[in-house]
Design a protein around this motif. Sequence first.
Motif: not given
Length: 163
Positions: A142-144, A151-152, A158-160
């Motif tokens: 769950a933490a991962w 982070v993905e 995709r996040g930039t």
Amino acid sequence: MSHYVPDRPGPDRSLRRRTDRLLTVVGWVVVALAVLTVVSAGVAAASAYRDGRGPSRPVRVSYVDQAGRARVGQVSVTGLAAGTSVRIQVDGDGRVGTEPPTRGDAVFSAVSAGVAVVLLGVVLLGMAWYGARCAVTARNHAAWERQWRLVEPQWSGRGTAAP
């Protein structure tokens, strides 16, 4: 590109995640209980060897004494059905008792008691360890997942914003 990740073991191999420390504590508790189980098995085996037969209950028995007279007495027997023949001993004063167990019976009782305690301990401690491992693994996964969701997008681009 090396950077410090606080959830991973450090260069000194210390356990940094709380789940790692928890699992270490649970492991030591399981080891301590395993030692206690072995000691308990020894105590159970010694007790079974000393007793030679286990729990008993008093029953009435009828017998014929040396003079040929029918007598009735009471002895303690273990796990026998009504009407089962039982070898008894009669002392010089007319007191009756069951025949003492043979050495082989006593050793068998001791080994059986010891093995039963060890097997029960192995099953219970194994289940406790497995349960702790499953709980810790589920928490780690769950933490991962939470960390990967953060982070993905940056890692995949995709996040930039596009130039």
